[in-house]
Design an enzyme around this catalytic site. Structure first.
Site, PDB file in Angstrom:
ATOM      1  CB  VAL A   1      -0.938   0.009   1.237  1.00  0.00           C
ATOM      2  CG1 VAL A   1      -1.694   1.330   1.328  1.00  0.00           C
ATOM      3  CG2 VAL A   1      -1.910  -1.170   1.163  1.00  0.00           C
ATOM      4  CG  ASP A   2       2.455   2.935  -3.049  1.00  0.00           C
ATOM      5  OD1 ASP A   2       3.355   2.414  -2.369  1.00  0.00           O
ATOM      6  OD2 ASP A   2       2.285   2.698  -4.265  1.00  0.00           O
ATOM      7  CB  VAL A   3      -2.669   6.073  -1.101  1.00  0.00           C
ATOM      8  CG1 VAL A   3      -3.663   7.129  -0.609  1.00  0.00           C
ATOM      9  CG2 VAL A   3      -1.685   6.683  -2.081  1.00  0.00           C
TER      10      VAL A   3
ATOM     11  NE  ARG B   1       0.229  11.762  -1.918  1.00  0.00           N
ATOM     12  CZ  ARG B   1       0.509  12.129  -3.171  1.00  0.00           C
ATOM     13  NH1 ARG B   1      -0.214  11.653  -4.170  1.00  0.00           N
ATOM     14  NH2 ARG B   1       1.506  12.936  -3.414  1.00  0.00           N
TER      15      ARG B   1
ATOM     16  NE  ARG C   1       1.807  -0.208  -4.270  1.00  0.00           N
ATOM     17  CZ  ARG C   1       2.645  -1.038  -3.644  1.00  0.00           C
ATOM     18  NH1 ARG C   1       2.535  -2.344  -3.817  1.00  0.00           N
ATOM     19  NH2 ARG C   1       3.587  -0.555  -2.844  1.00  0.00           N
TER      20      ARG C   1
END
Length: 355
Positions: free
Chosen positions: A67-69, A101, A288
């Site tokens: 996961v990015d966000v 983020r 993501r």
């Protein structure tokens, strides 16, 4: 923190260009989520779902690497009522240090984005204004995208100051809201309630002073003036205090639905409006993104319906028993006691290795 008009904020270029909402050009696009979460029965499952819902045990591998966000619901995830959940500041700081983020999306329409910024500040959380999204903002964004202002109509509000402040920012005229909190219709012989024929939309948000006058005014606008019925959300219950659950906006929407026989256009979760905005503005990859919330029928459904990963926390309205019940048909990818579990396993491993 000053919040300029929607058309000049981070939403400006998006709403000025309708192509950015390519999948939402017509209000009818919202029909696929209208009241779905409110009416979807929890009787579709035919067997226990325990094996299908994993409790987060290896957060780094299962979640953080994928996961990015993170999109966080607020009530029941970050705070309960006006009380911050223990450990939240430290967990958010660790996520930022890890390069994640974050966005904070709430279905509660009682405050505007500016109002929620003040709440975050009061709880000691330094959250940038551009990371905050409320359903009051979503209602204004929807009217902006559908060019409601060009119709010359006004909105009637069942709701609180949050919706009013967001409509002020885009210069859409409105009536109702807090101004109608103490009004009583004439119900004597021959009594009737006259409504403004220029009302083109009725926005129903959470309203702690909802009354019969507001309900009657709204139903007349919808039934007799063909005003569009818009709901900020359909949450059954909410967290006004940390002591108990309170009737949510679903009860207000249900009253209007009951006397008009119409389904509303839903602009808050699980509607796709907010995720499509984030995707268009920031170029994020849905695969993501992880939606983290405490509700199955809004937060988790928002994730599953929009191609996101989802994690349910037990720090809000949903119990583990309800989640794993054979009657529940809405399943997240993972669940955890609260978001502190993102790093608690890591801390346990460090403590074990040091002893």
């Amino acid at each position: 923190m000053k919040f300029p008009a929607v058309t000049t904020t981070v939403l400006g270029s998006l709403l000025a260009n309708a192509s950015a909402f390519s999948t939402m050009r017509q209000p009818s696009q919202f029909s696929r989520v209208r009241s779905e979460a409110f009416t979807r029965p929890f009787t579709q499952a035919t067997k226990p779902l325990c094996a299908n819902v994993l409790k987060l045990s290896e957060p780094q591998k299962q979640l953080l690497e994928e996961v990015d966000v993170f999109i966080f619901d607020c009530d029941g995830v970050i705070w309960r009522g006006d009380s911050l959940i223990d450990g939240i500041p430290e967990t958010l700081e660790k996520l930022r240090k890890a390069g994640k983020r974050m966005f904070f999306v709430t279905n509660n329409s009682t405050k505007s984005r500016a109002g929620y910024k003040k709440k975050f500040d009061s709880l000691g959380l330094d959250i940038p204004a551009e990371e905050i999204f409320s359903s009051s903002f979503a209602a204004a964004a929807y009217l902006e995208q559908t060019k409601f202002k060009e119709t010359g109509k006004k909105a009637y509000i069942i709701g609180e100051v949050g919706i009013c402040e967001e409509l002020d920012l885009i210069d859409i005229p409105y009536i109702g809201g807090p101004a109608d909190s103490d009004k009583v219709p004439d119900m004597g012989p021959g009594g009737k309630l006259e409504v403004d024929p220029d009302v083109g939309a009725v926005i129903v948000g959470f309203d702690r002073t909802v009354n019969y006058y507001k309900i009657q005014y709204a139903q007349l606008c919808i039934n007799e003036e063909n005003a569009e019925f818009i709901a900020t959300n359909l949450d059954a219950v909410t967290h006004l205090t940390d002591a108990q659950e309170w009737a949510g906006n679903g009860s207000m929407v249900g009253a209007i639905k009951g006397c008009t026989g119409q389904e509303p256009t839903v602009v808050g979760k699980p509607s796709p409006l907010m995720i499509e905005y984030l995707e268009s503005k920031y170029g994020v990859d849905r695969k993501r993104i992880c939606m983290v919330g405490d509700r199955l029928d809004t937060d988790v459904l928002f994730g599953t319906d929009n191609g996101l990963k989802s994690l349910l926390v037990l720090s809000g309205v949903t119990s583990e028993q309800k989640l794993l019940s054979s009657e529940n048909a809405i399943t997240p990818d993972f669940y955890a006691d609260d978001i502190n579990a993102f790093f608690q396993m890591e801390e346990s491993s460090i403590e074990s290795s040091s002893t």
